[in-house]
Scaffold this active site. Structure first.
Site, mmCIF file in Angstrom:
data_model
loop_
_atom_site.group_PDB
_atom_site.id
_atom_site.type_symbol
_atom_site.label_atom_id
_atom_site.label_comp_id
_atom_site.label_asym_id
_atom_site.label_seq_id
_atom_site.Cartn_x
_atom_site.Cartn_y
_atom_site.Cartn_z
ATOM 1 N N TYR A 26 0.924 -1.200 -0.023
ATOM 2 C CA TYR A 26 -0.074 0.107 0.213
ATOM 3 C C TYR A 26 1.117 1.172 -0.095
ATOM 4 C CZ TYR A 26 -4.958 -1.210 -0.094
ATOM 5 O OH TYR A 26 -6.139 -1.609 -0.409
ATOM 6 N N LYS B 1 2.978 -14.702 -1.020
ATOM 7 C CA LYS B 1 3.416 -15.094 -2.162
ATOM 8 C C LYS B 1 4.698 -15.385 -2.360
ATOM 9 C CE LYS B 1 2.134 -15.609 -6.657
ATOM 10 N NZ LYS B 1 1.529 -17.031 -6.948
ATOM 11 N N ASP C 22 -12.793 -8.882 0.710
ATOM 12 C CA ASP C 22 -13.925 -8.339 -0.325
ATOM 13 C C ASP C 22 -14.456 -9.798 -0.686
ATOM 14 O OD1 ASP C 22 -13.333 -5.751 0.700
ATOM 15 O OD2 ASP C 22 -13.276 -5.021 -1.477
ATOM 16 N N ASP D 134 -7.017 -6.861 1.751
ATOM 17 C CA ASP D 134 -7.972 -6.124 1.271
ATOM 18 C C ASP D 134 -8.690 -6.893 0.269
ATOM 19 O OD1 ASP D 134 -9.356 -3.958 0.733
ATOM 20 O OD2 ASP D 134 -7.990 -2.628 -0.345
ATOM 21 N N ASP E 232 -2.927 -16.494 -4.366
ATOM 22 C CA ASP E 232 -3.748 -17.030 -5.493
ATOM 23 C C ASP E 232 -4.602 -18.330 -5.165
ATOM 24 O OD1 ASP E 232 -1.235 -17.993 -5.456
ATOM 25 O OD2 ASP E 232 -1.066 -18.254 -7.705
#
Length: 362
Positions: A139, A192, A253, A249, A225
């Protein structure tokens, strides 16, 4: 109990933009009712400007006076902001929510995603909490002491810096593991590391090291992923997920939609000493002022705030008040009452009245 008693909660109310005025106003009513029903301390509200109204009155979407006032509060309820609608000169720099998180080091963003009986869901047994590191990661508005982590050395080249530190990772890992001990004692570390071995690999490894201090909690890890696919296929099998800022984030969602709707997605931003209730959804300017907004996500966020305050004050009445709000929302959905975004017919105010009635009855 009087709201002016010496141990009353001092909470800020920040309406923000779009549907903010409607959902914050109704959330204040719900909080007051829950505190009274639980025989908890009362609340003194401090209204503070943010967003387009603040630009009109203070020439800034987030005036310094708002920061100053927040410093003296126990926490606050914040409505959404609609940064895209601000004049161009006020769209520079972090949006109000990000600026507040950074100023007060609200390093933990706790985002539960659960399915409610009565709300159509793709994953009807979903009950997961995404614990999102909120101060660095990918971010750009939060990961630098000064300036931005995103920049363009030439008009045709854009770069973004992702920051992972041991200190920030350790503290968010402890939040996740402590939370897991109150739930099903399972933490999944999401990273990741196969393509970002130094940054997200550090995040994975430090979280795993912290996990050794919690031998009663099961620990595993997933690539981000793969985690997205697992949430779709078998989201009900996960308990607490801890991850970096951007991944958190996105996954929160996704989990919220799988559990029913982003309109029911609660969110608490907190440090060790202060917390902010803010729903995960946006400002929905197209329905602002029409009494159609779904206030449930902010209700549930406020419930999280009360439970957080109850834990830090060692006051079970505040925890009980938070539980009453969550029960009131769940029971209202189960009875078939919902706003239009969930396929129901209730207005914002009608939905609130149903929740208030159930808070009183419990």
């Amino acid at each position: 109990m009087s709201s002016v008693e010496s141990n009353a909660l001092r909470l800020g109310s920040i309406e923000g933009d779009g549907i903010g005025r409607e959902i914050v106003t109704e959330t204040m009513r719900v909080v007051e009712e829950a505190l009274a029903a639980a025989r908890a301390p009362g609340v003194v509200w401090t209204p503070l400007p943010m967003g387009n109204a603040a630009i009109a009155d203070h020439a800034s979407p987030l005036p310094e006076s708002t920061f100053d006032a927040l410093t003296g509060l126990d926490g606050w309820v914040m409505g959404p902001h609609d940064s895209a609608s601000y004049p161009a000169e006020h769209r520079v720099g972090p949006p109000p929510g990000g600026a507040i998180r950074k100023r007060f080091d609200l390093y933990a963003n706790i985002r539960p995603a659960r399915a409610f009986t009565g709300v159509r869901s793709m994953s009807p047994r979903m009950d997961v909490v995404i614990v999102r590191e909120n101060s660095e990661g990918l971010y750009a508005d939060r990961n630098m002491f000064a300036g931005s982590g995103e920049f363009k050395p030439t008009p045709d080249v854009a770069l973004s810096v992702g920051v992972i530190t041991r200190q920030a990772t350790e503290r968010i890992a402890h939040v996740a593991f402590r939370l897991a001990r109150t739930r099903r004692k399972h933490v999944t570390i999401v990273h990741k590391a196969n393509v970002l071995p130094m940054t997200t690999g550090l995040f994975r490894d430090v979280c795993a090291e912290v996990g050794l201090q919690y031998p009663d909690v099961v620990v595993d890890d997933e690539h981000v992923d793969a985690m997205a696919a697992h949430l779709v296929r078998r989201g009900e099998e996960f308990d607490v997920v801890v991850t970096e800022n951007l991944f958190g984030d996105i996954l929160s969602d996704l989990a919220a939609e799988l559990g029913g709707s982003l309109g029911t997605a609660a969110s608490l931003n907190c440090s060790d000493t202060i917390a902010m209730a803010q729903a995960a959804h946006g400002a929905a300017p197209t329905i602002a002022g029409r009494n159609r907004a779904n206030p449930s996500a902010l209700f549930l966020s406020a419930a999280m705030l009360l439970r957080w305050l109850g834990e830090r004050r060692s006051d079970p009445t505040l925890t009980h008040a938070g539980d009453r709000i969550e029960h009131g929302v769940a029971a209202t959905f189960e009875a078939g009452t919902a706003t239009a975004d969930l396929g129901g017919l209730a207005s914002t105010s009608e939905f609130t009245e149903h929740v208030l009635a159930r808070i009183r009855k419990r």
